[in-house]
Design a protein around this motif. Structure first.
Motif, PDB file in Angstrom:
ATOM      1  N   ARG A  58     -32.289  46.048  -7.665  1.00  0.00           N
ATOM      2  CA  ARG A  58     -33.691  46.393  -7.413  1.00  0.00           C
ATOM      3  C   ARG A  58     -34.163  46.023  -6.012  1.00  0.00           C
ATOM      4  NH1 ARG A  58     -37.395  44.901 -12.691  1.00  0.00           N
ATOM      5  NH2 ARG A  58     -36.855  46.752 -13.919  1.00  0.00           N
ATOM      6  N   GLN A  59     -33.702  44.892  -5.505  1.00  0.00           N
ATOM      7  CA  GLN A  59     -34.121  44.428  -4.187  1.00  0.00           C
ATOM      8  C   GLN A  59     -32.927  43.867  -3.437  1.00  0.00           C
ATOM      9  OE1 GLN A  59     -37.352  41.649  -3.960  1.00  0.00           O
ATOM     10  NE2 GLN A  59     -38.745  42.860  -5.216  1.00  0.00           N
ATOM     11  N   LYS A  86     -30.317  38.266 -15.478  1.00  0.00           N
ATOM     12  CA  LYS A  86     -31.318  38.609 -14.471  1.00  0.00           C
ATOM     13  C   LYS A  86     -31.137  37.701 -13.259  1.00  0.00           C
ATOM     14  CE  LYS A  86     -35.069  37.997 -16.994  1.00  0.00           C
ATOM     15  NZ  LYS A  86     -36.486  38.024 -17.445  1.00  0.00           N
ATOM     16  N   PHE A  88     -32.673  36.394  -9.575  1.00  0.00           N
ATOM     17  CA  PHE A  88     -33.964  36.239  -8.921  1.00  0.00           C
ATOM     18  C   PHE A  88     -33.779  35.778  -7.477  1.00  0.00           C
ATOM     19  CE2 PHE A  88     -34.567  35.438 -13.403  1.00  0.00           C
ATOM     20  CZ  PHE A  88     -35.800  35.984 -13.728  1.00  0.00           C
ATOM     21  N   ASN A  89     -34.670  36.234  -6.594  1.00  0.00           N
ATOM     22  CA  ASN A  89     -34.842  35.575  -5.312  1.00  0.00           C
ATOM     23  C   ASN A  89     -35.590  34.285  -5.609  1.00  0.00           C
ATOM     24  OD1 ASN A  89     -36.157  34.673  -2.866  1.00  0.00           O
ATOM     25  ND2 ASN A  89     -35.646  36.644  -1.954  1.00  0.00           N
ATOM     26  N   THR A  92     -39.156  33.887  -3.654  1.00  0.00           N
ATOM     27  CA  THR A  92     -40.272  34.773  -4.005  1.00  0.00           C
ATOM     28  C   THR A  92     -40.489  34.888  -5.509  1.00  0.00           C
ATOM     29  OG1 THR A  92     -38.894  36.760  -4.113  1.00  0.00           O
ATOM     30  CG2 THR A  92     -39.780  36.143  -1.946  1.00  0.00           C
ATOM     31  N   ASP A  94     -39.020  37.121  -7.250  1.00  0.00           N
ATOM     32  CA  ASP A  94     -38.799  38.524  -7.615  1.00  0.00           C
ATOM     33  C   ASP A  94     -37.442  38.700  -8.290  1.00  0.00           C
ATOM     34  OD1 ASP A  94     -41.201  39.252  -6.449  1.00  0.00           O
ATOM     35  OD2 ASP A  94     -40.291  39.766  -4.520  1.00  0.00           O
ATOM     36  N   VAL A  95     -37.401  39.586  -9.287  1.00  0.00           N
ATOM     37  CA  VAL A  95     -36.127  39.977  -9.894  1.00  0.00           C
ATOM     38  C   VAL A  95     -35.421  40.915  -8.935  1.00  0.00           C
ATOM     39  CG1 VAL A  95     -35.023  41.166 -11.812  1.00  0.00           C
ATOM     40  CG2 VAL A  95     -37.010  39.716 -12.241  1.00  0.00           C
ATOM     41  N   THR A  96     -34.205  40.570  -8.540  1.00  0.00           N
ATOM     42  CA  THR A  96     -33.456  41.405  -7.596  1.00  0.00           C
ATOM     43  C   THR A  96     -32.450  42.305  -8.299  1.00  0.00           C
ATOM     44  OG1 THR A  96     -31.694  39.783  -7.221  1.00  0.00           O
ATOM     45  CG2 THR A  96     -33.670  39.604  -5.849  1.00  0.00           C
TER      46      THR A  96
END
Length: 273
Positions: A58-59, A86, A88-89, A92, A94-96
């Motif tokens: 996603r990111q 999952k 994460f960053n 932040t 955020d889910v990457t």
């Protein structure tokens, strides 16, 4: 245990980033090995074999980013176990990246002592099993001892490093050459992969060959399939479905293909074997 449990925490080393300045997808699979080992140990899942890993990116993660992962059980019965991971960053939040792992029970596999299931998981699309109409030879190598995991078989990350190395050969055949990417300041960003493991994994000394082809071609995207063959046994040992986009290296977003690359990609897509 809770529905989600932390199974990895670390960072992105600079040497784990590729020519496009983001975390190389193969190193996600290195971390996934950690996540899977942690969760299956907690579940008492002995004698289970990973059949497929579907990953949705996603990111981007960049050098020096902190990351961590949480894992949980999506479904479990006597024959099949589906796990979710999952990433994460860590700065932040955020889910990457989202990963769905499917395991199958081998003979004598221990029953799963799975507790609460994760409730907030969107199941991955099982995806097409379509093979390309035309294949391009894209890889050939020997399995080295340093590429093995704790079980003595080829590690997931070593599969994916090989599949990633196929892309310059396949994409260059439609005009997306390293020289084009340097001059036009374009790169490539993967947004989904599906690794399918077919039977026993390769071991040290095995000779592997890979062939690749295109199964979808969009405005800025491409869908590819890489097939790994055990040369001596003459059998397929893995497939890797990979979808990605041309990445504008300045804007860090997708960009439509130039007309000449689009025409070449569409021609290869429709070419009979």
């Amino acid at each position: 245990m809770t529905a989600w449990t932390e199974t990895y925490r670390g960072m992105v080393a600079a040497w784990e980033c590729d020519a496009f300045a983001h975390f190389t997808i193969a190193f996600y699979f290195d971390r996934l090995d950690d996540c899977s080992a942690a969760l299956t140990a907690a579940l008492g899942a002995k004698g289970w074999r990973t059949d497929s890993l579907t990953v949705r990116y996603r990111q981007e993660l960049r050098a020096n980013d902190g990351l961590h992962a949480e894992s949980g059980v999506v479904a479990a019965d006597a024959r099949q176990l589906v796990l979710a991971h999952k990433f994460f960053n860590s700065v932040t939040g955020d889910v990457t990246t989202l990963v769905e792992q499917r395991l199958l029970a081998d003979a004598g596999a221990a029953p799963i002592a799975a507790g609460e299931r994760v409730a907030d998981w969107e199941a991955a699309d099982s995806g097409s099993t379509e093979l390309p109409k035309a294949f391009v030879p894209t890889g050939r190598s020997l399995v080295k001892p340093g590429e093995l995991d704790a079980t003595g078989a080829l590690a997931w990350s070593a599969f994916v490093h090989r599949f990633s190395a196929c892309n310059p050969h396949l994409l260059s055949s439609i005009g997306m050459t390293p020289n084009y990417m340097r001059e036009a300041k374009q790169g490539f960003s993967t947004f989904e992969t599906r690794l399918g493991l077919l039977g026993p994994r390769p071991q040290a000394g095995d000779l592997l060959a890979i062939r690749s082809g295109i199964v979808r071609f969009g405005k800025s995207s491409v869908g590819m399939v890489h097939q790994m063959i055990d040369v001596r046994a003459d059998r397929a040992v893995a497939t890797f479905h990979q979808a990605g986009v041309q990445l504008d290296m300045v804007a860090r977003r997708s960009k439509p293909w130039p007309d000449d690359i689009r025409r070449a990609g569409e021609a290869l897509l429709g070419k009979p074997s």
